[in-house]
Design a protein around this motif. Structure first.
Motif, PDB file in Angstrom:
ATOM      1  N   UNK A 196     -35.150  -3.123  46.041  1.00  0.00           N
ATOM      2  CA  UNK A 196     -34.718  -2.558  44.764  1.00  0.00           C
ATOM      3  C   UNK A 196     -35.869  -2.179  43.860  1.00  0.00           C
ATOM      4  N   UNK A 197     -36.990  -2.834  44.008  1.00  0.00           N
ATOM      5  CA  UNK A 197     -38.161  -2.503  43.190  1.00  0.00           C
ATOM      6  C   UNK A 197     -38.645  -1.073  43.457  1.00  0.00           C
ATOM      7  N   UNK A 198     -38.309  -0.531  44.621  1.00  0.00           N
ATOM      8  CA  UNK A 198     -38.695   0.844  44.937  1.00  0.00           C
ATOM      9  C   UNK A 198     -38.018   1.854  44.012  1.00  0.00           C
ATOM     10  N   UNK A 199     -37.001   1.437  43.285  1.00  0.00           N
ATOM     11  CA  UNK A 199     -36.340   2.326  42.316  1.00  0.00           C
ATOM     12  C   UNK A 199     -37.265   2.711  41.166  1.00  0.00           C
ATOM     13  N   UNK A 200     -38.386   2.015  41.051  1.00  0.00           N
ATOM     14  CA  UNK A 200     -39.388   2.368  40.041  1.00  0.00           C
ATOM     15  C   UNK A 200     -40.084   3.695  40.377  1.00  0.00           C
ATOM     16  N   UNK A 201     -39.981   4.124  41.617  1.00  0.00           N
ATOM     17  CA  UNK A 201     -40.578   5.390  42.037  1.00  0.00           C
ATOM     18  C   UNK A 201     -39.641   6.517  41.618  1.00  0.00           C
ATOM     19  N   UNK A 202     -40.165   7.475  40.873  1.00  0.00           N
ATOM     20  CA  UNK A 202     -39.353   8.615  40.401  1.00  0.00           C
ATOM     21  C   UNK A 202     -39.188   9.619  41.540  1.00  0.00           C
ATOM     22  N   UNK A 203     -37.994   9.695  42.155  1.00  0.00           N
ATOM     23  CA  UNK A 203     -37.820  10.588  43.303  1.00  0.00           C
ATOM     24  C   UNK A 203     -38.030  12.060  42.965  1.00  0.00           C
ATOM     25  N   UNK A 204     -37.763  12.456  41.731  1.00  0.00           N
ATOM     26  CA  UNK A 204     -37.932  13.849  41.346  1.00  0.00           C
ATOM     27  C   UNK A 204     -39.372  14.327  41.388  1.00  0.00           C
ATOM     28  N   UNK A 205     -40.305  13.402  41.388  1.00  0.00           N
ATOM     29  CA  UNK A 205     -41.728  13.765  41.426  1.00  0.00           C
ATOM     30  C   UNK A 205     -42.287  13.771  42.842  1.00  0.00           C
ATOM     31  N   UNK A 206     -41.462  13.388  43.800  1.00  0.00           N
ATOM     32  CA  UNK A 206     -41.920  13.280  45.191  1.00  0.00           C
ATOM     33  C   UNK A 206     -41.646  14.551  45.983  1.00  0.00           C
ATOM     34  N   UNK A 207     -42.479  14.826  46.989  1.00  0.00           N
ATOM     35  CA  UNK A 207     -42.138  15.878  47.951  1.00  0.00           C
ATOM     36  C   UNK A 207     -40.838  15.495  48.669  1.00  0.00           C
ATOM     37  N   UNK A 208     -40.081  16.463  49.118  1.00  0.00           N
ATOM     38  CA  UNK A 208     -38.775  16.231  49.742  1.00  0.00           C
ATOM     39  C   UNK A 208     -38.839  15.215  50.874  1.00  0.00           C
ATOM     40  N   UNK A 209     -39.835  15.300  51.718  1.00  0.00           N
ATOM     41  CA  UNK A 209     -39.935  14.374  52.857  1.00  0.00           C
ATOM     42  C   UNK A 209     -40.006  12.925  52.388  1.00  0.00           C
ATOM     43  N   UNK A 210     -40.760  12.688  51.323  1.00  0.00           N
ATOM     44  CA  UNK A 210     -40.886  11.323  50.820  1.00  0.00           C
ATOM     45  C   UNK A 210     -39.591  10.853  50.163  1.00  0.00           C
ATOM     46  N   UNK A 211     -38.853  11.769  49.574  1.00  0.00           N
ATOM     47  CA  UNK A 211     -37.545  11.410  49.015  1.00  0.00           C
ATOM     48  C   UNK A 211     -36.623  10.897  50.115  1.00  0.00           C
TER      49      UNK A 211
END
Length: 88
Positions: A60-75
């Motif tokens: 759940x701590x991974x929710x701190x990562x903003x998915x909108x700022x990531x390249x699609x593959x990392x999302x």
């Protein structure tokens, strides 16, 4: 990268070793700014999840990562870790 190599021995880790490694990768991932390193960390977490070392309360701590700022593959990696109950 260390995260890539650490998952080469998933079958050899004790429960404590695997869970400790998961914790380190999560802490690194939430503050990572290098996409290549983040990919290795997230991939490592997926591999460790397949080995039974991840738990939903830790991931759940991974929710701190903003998915909108990531390249699609990392999302995709992030989605797999946060949404797939088989990984927990």
């Amino acid at each position: 990268m260390g995260a890539d190599q650490a998952t080469d021995w998933v079958g050899a880790y004790s429960v404590g070793d695997g869970e400790a490694l998961v914790g380190v990768l999560i802490v690194c991932a939430v503050s990572e700014t290098d996409w290549g390193a983040l990919e290795a960390q997230l991939h490592g977490l997926l591999e460790l999840g397949a080995g039974g070392f991840t738990h939903p309360e830790n991931l759940g701590r991974l929710r701190e990562i903003a998915p909108g700022k990531l390249p699609q593959e990392l999302r995709g990696y992030l989605d797999d870790l946060l949404e797939d109950p088989a990984r927990a």
